[in-house]
Write a protein that holds these residues in place. Structure first.
Motif, short mmCIF file in Angstrom:
data_model
loop_
_atom_site.label_atom_id
_atom_site.label_comp_id
_atom_site.label_asym_id
_atom_site.label_seq_id
_atom_site.Cartn_x
_atom_site.Cartn_y
_atom_site.Cartn_z
N SER A 165 -3.20 -6.90 -4.32
CA SER A 165 -3.80 -5.63 -3.86
C SER A 165 -3.19 -5.33 -2.50
O SER A 165 -2.53 -6.20 -1.90
CB SER A 165 -5.33 -5.75 -3.77
OG SER A 165 -5.69 -6.74 -2.83
N GLN B 37 -7.10 2.05 0.94
CA GLN B 37 -6.53 1.21 -0.11
C GLN B 37 -6.21 2.07 -1.32
O GLN B 37 -7.08 2.71 -1.89
CB GLN B 37 -7.52 0.11 -0.50
CG GLN B 37 -6.99 -0.81 -1.58
CD GLN B 37 -7.91 -1.98 -1.86
OE1 GLN B 37 -8.59 -2.46 -0.96
NE2 GLN B 37 -7.93 -2.44 -3.10
N ASN C 167 0.83 -1.21 0.00
CA ASN C 167 0.00 0.00 0.00
C ASN C 167 0.86 1.27 0.00
O ASN C 167 0.54 2.27 0.64
CB ASN C 167 -0.98 0.02 1.18
CG ASN C 167 -2.22 0.85 0.89
OD1 ASN C 167 -2.67 0.95 -0.25
ND2 ASN C 167 -2.78 1.45 1.93
N TYR D 19 -4.63 1.01 -4.27
CA TYR D 19 -4.59 0.38 -5.59
C TYR D 19 -5.64 -0.72 -5.70
O TYR D 19 -5.95 -1.40 -4.73
CB TYR D 19 -3.19 -0.22 -5.87
CG TYR D 19 -2.11 0.83 -5.80
CD1 TYR D 19 -1.85 1.65 -6.89
CD2 TYR D 19 -1.40 1.03 -4.63
CE1 TYR D 19 -0.89 2.64 -6.82
CE2 TYR D 19 -0.42 2.03 -4.55
CZ TYR D 19 -0.19 2.83 -5.65
OH TYR D 19 0.77 3.81 -5.57
N ARG D 20 -6.15 -0.90 -6.91
CA ARG D 20 -7.13 -1.95 -7.15
C ARG D 20 -6.42 -3.29 -7.34
O ARG D 20 -5.24 -3.33 -7.71
CB ARG D 20 -7.98 -1.62 -8.38
CG ARG D 20 -7.23 -1.62 -9.71
CD ARG D 20 -8.20 -1.42 -10.88
NE ARG D 20 -7.53 -1.34 -12.16
CZ ARG D 20 -7.14 -2.38 -12.89
NH1 ARG D 20 -7.36 -3.62 -12.43
NH2 ARG D 20 -6.55 -2.23 -14.06
N PRO D 21 -7.13 -4.41 -7.12
CA PRO D 21 -6.51 -5.73 -7.33
C PRO D 21 -6.15 -5.95 -8.79
O PRO D 21 -6.90 -5.55 -9.69
CB PRO D 21 -7.62 -6.70 -6.88
CG PRO D 21 -8.50 -5.90 -5.98
CD PRO D 21 -8.47 -4.51 -6.54
N ILE D 22 -5.01 -6.60 -9.01
CA ILE D 22 -4.57 -6.87 -10.37
C ILE D 22 -3.58 -8.04 -10.36
O ILE D 22 -2.79 -8.18 -9.42
CB ILE D 22 -3.93 -5.60 -11.00
CG1 ILE D 22 -3.72 -5.77 -12.50
CG2 ILE D 22 -2.63 -5.22 -10.28
CD1 ILE D 22 -3.39 -4.47 -13.22
N VAL E 53 -3.71 2.22 -12.05
CA VAL E 53 -4.44 1.27 -11.18
C VAL E 53 -4.66 1.84 -9.78
O VAL E 53 -5.11 1.14 -8.88
CB VAL E 53 -3.71 -0.09 -11.09
CG1 VAL E 53 -3.61 -0.73 -12.47
CG2 VAL E 53 -2.32 0.04 -10.47
N ARG E 54 -4.38 3.10 -9.62
CA ARG E 54 -4.52 3.75 -8.31
C ARG E 54 -5.97 4.13 -8.05
O ARG E 54 -6.67 4.63 -8.93
CB ARG E 54 -3.63 4.99 -8.25
CG ARG E 54 -3.36 5.49 -6.85
CD ARG E 54 -2.27 6.54 -6.84
NE ARG E 54 -2.70 7.76 -7.53
CZ ARG E 54 -1.89 8.76 -7.85
NH1 ARG E 54 -0.61 8.66 -7.58
NH2 ARG E 54 -2.34 9.82 -8.44
N LEU E 55 -6.42 3.91 -6.82
CA LEU E 55 -7.79 4.23 -6.43
C LEU E 55 -7.89 5.58 -5.74
O LEU E 55 -8.94 6.23 -5.79
CB LEU E 55 -8.33 3.15 -5.47
CG LEU E 55 -8.43 1.73 -6.03
CD1 LEU E 55 -8.85 0.77 -4.92
CD2 LEU E 55 -9.43 1.69 -7.18
N LYS F 56 -4.47 -12.26 -7.60
CA LYS F 56 -4.66 -10.81 -7.72
C LYS F 56 -3.92 -10.12 -6.57
O LYS F 56 -4.14 -10.45 -5.40
CB LYS F 56 -6.14 -10.44 -7.71
CG LYS F 56 -6.84 -10.73 -9.04
CD LYS F 56 -8.22 -10.11 -9.08
CE LYS F 56 -8.88 -10.30 -10.44
NZ LYS F 56 -8.28 -9.46 -11.48
#
Length: 202
Positions: A144, A156, A110, A158-161, A181-183, A142
């Motif tokens: 995250s 959080q 994170n 970043y999203r899961p990837i 991919v940042r939230l 994934k």
């Protein structure tokens, strides 16, 4: 190399208070090896009489969890130091390995372990070789931020990837891959290295 990469990963995660219960896929096997995927990348940088007009490898972060690098005895690796906004050469030492924090560790932690912006320069008179062990998670997992590292003060980021998905994102967005991919914005004190900001030397 698998055991070494796994051990290093757990030393880093353990320093954040993370245990194997928090990251099931990363639990070491009975024989000490680590679940995950890896690749070996061999790089050759011929001598260049005018190095100011050539680049061995452009500035980038690795898509990995960790990259373990062996250099020949010719300098060329440079990292962008946190806060200094200048490139610093990482000199080779006999018997020593260099460890880069990759984008997936950046996501997993994170943002606590920022990925390292680095590049390779060519030498005027000497040929340089390097061998990189690129360590990542199983392809189906994934990645995250670990839930233990997420709370009201640390949302959080970043999203899961999956690693495969992230490699595709990196190919498309290159230096903006993490940002894509940042939230939410990074918390105070940490900056997304793919926004070309200073980074911590890993």
């Amino acid at each position: 190399m698998n055991k070494l990469a796994g051990r290093l990963m757990w030393l880093m995660l353990g320093s954040l208070g993370v245990s194997s219960d928090d990251v099931k896929w990363a639990s070491p096997k009975k024989d000490g090896t680590q679940e995950g995927c890896a690749a070996l990348q061999m790089n050759s940088y011929p001598a260049c009489p005018d190095p100011d007009r050539a680049m061995g490898l452009a500035a980038h972060t690795d898509s990995t969890i960790l990259t373990v690098l062996h250099q020949s005895n010719t300098s060329g690796l440079q990292v962008l130091r946190e806060g200094a906004r200048r490139w610093t050469t990482v000199p080779p030492h006999p018997g020593a390995l260099v460890v880069h924090v990759g984008d997936l560790m950046h996501i997993l932690s994170n943002g606590s372990y920022p990925s390292v912006l680095h590049r390779a320069m060519v030498n005027r008179t000497r040929h340089r070789l390097s061998v990189a062990y690129l360590y990542g998670p199983p392809t189906s997992v994934k990645i995250s931020p670990i839930s233990k590292l997420v709370d009201h003060s640390h949302p959080q980021m970043y999203r899961p990837i999956t690693w495969t998905e992230y490699l595709g994102t990196k190919a498309k967005h290159f230096d903006k891959a993490l940002t894509s991919v940042r939230l939410c914005a990074p918390r105070t004190g940490f900056v997304d290295t793919n926004d070309h900001s200073s980074v911590r030397v890993g």
